[in-house]
Design an enzyme around this catalytic site. Structure first.
Site, PDB file in Angstrom:
ATOM      1  N   SER A 144       0.833  -1.197   0.000  1.00 26.39           N
ATOM      2  CA  SER A 144       0.000   0.000   0.000  1.00 26.39           C
ATOM      3  C   SER A 144       0.867   1.245   0.000  1.00 26.39           C
ATOM      4  CB  SER A 144      -0.904   0.021   1.232  1.00 26.39           C
ATOM      5  OG  SER A 144      -1.549   1.269   1.379  1.00 26.39           O
ATOM      6  N   TYR A 159      -1.717  -0.886  10.160  1.00 26.37           N
ATOM      7  CA  TYR A 159      -1.836  -1.222   8.745  1.00 26.37           C
ATOM      8  C   TYR A 159      -0.584  -0.802   7.978  1.00 26.37           C
ATOM      9  CZ  TYR A 159      -3.752  -1.211   3.973  1.00 26.37           C
ATOM     10  OH  TYR A 159      -3.971  -1.424   2.635  1.00 26.37           O
TER      11      TYR A 159
END
Length: 253
Positions: A144, A159
């Protein structure tokens, strides 16, 4: 062997608006046989059936919790018994969390790492030896932009940390498996139109984020799926240990 003689495994690929499903469809369109692994067995089988009808390749829909070693072993054994050899693995299964670090509890931290990092380990550890033995493999991790810029899109510290762990995992694995004909790369999407954020990125917040994207829109699942399919080609065998950004220019480095 060609891609029509091989199977591509995509984890977490049953969500109707997800990157995994779009990737499975793109790989099938390129001639790959496709295995859909997902927590939701019914959705995995339905997705596999739809892709088979669309593309005419062999498809397999299997229940699999990537955090559970026994479940992963059962899914891999089922594929070994009935599918062409695995030639590609897309580590797409993932979960996010917007919780700020000062509020995040240990159980949530562990859950984020269990799916994104340990889950990727579990399935990769099972499939990589066969790829190396056969002299051909393509492994792609879905990281990401949050891992590269330190959050700031949706995911919190847990995350971002887990997705950054995937970057190191992939780069080191690329060095180890390169001599065996297996490439390992990462794709780092930015803001993509999927269901993973649960509708949290809508309205003014979404408008503000899009305002900071030079191409003027959020990403589409096909933007990511097409790149992953490119990395899985036989002709892409000299690309390994790389991270590809798919963010419309929102993070340029």
């Amino acid at each position: 062997m060609t891609v029509s003689d091989r199977t591509a495994v995509v984890t977490g690929a049953a969500s109707r608006r997800g990157i995994g499903r779009a990737t499975a469809q793109a790989l099938a369109s390129a001639g790959w046989n496709v295995a859909i692994l997902d927590l939701d067995e019914a959705a995995a089988k339905a997705t596999a059936d739809e892709i088979a009808a669309e593309s005419g390749v062999q498809t397999f829909g299997l229940a699999c919790d990537v955090t559970d070693e026994d479940a992963v072993a059962a899914a891999v054994d089922a594929l070994a018994a009935g599918a062409p050899p695995v030639g590609a693995l897309i580590n797409n299964a993932g979960v996010t969390s917007p919780t700020r670090f000062l509020e995040v509890e240990g159980a949530e931290w562990d859950r984020i790492f269990a799916v994104n990092v340990r889950g990727a380990y579990n399935i990769t550890r099972r499939l990589a030896p066969g790829m190396a033995e056969r002299g051909y493999g393509r492994i792609v991790f879905l990281s990401s932009v949050s891992a590269e810029r330190g959050g700031g899109v949706f995911g919190g510290v847990a995350y971002s940390a887990a997705k950054a762990a995937q970057l190191g995992f992939a780069r080191a694995l690329a060095r180890e498996l390169g001599p065996s004909g297996v490439t390992v790369n990462c794709v780092a999407p930015g803001l993509i139109d999927t269901d993973i954020t649960g509708g949290a990125l809508e309205g003014d917040r979404k408008d503000a984020l899009i305002a900071g994207i030079p191409v003027g829109r959020n990403g589409r699942v096909a933007d990511v799926a097409d790149l992953i399919t490119y990395l899985c080609r036989e002709e892409s065998g000299y690309i390994t240990g790389a991270t590809y950004d798919v963010n419309g220019g929102s993070h340029i480095h």
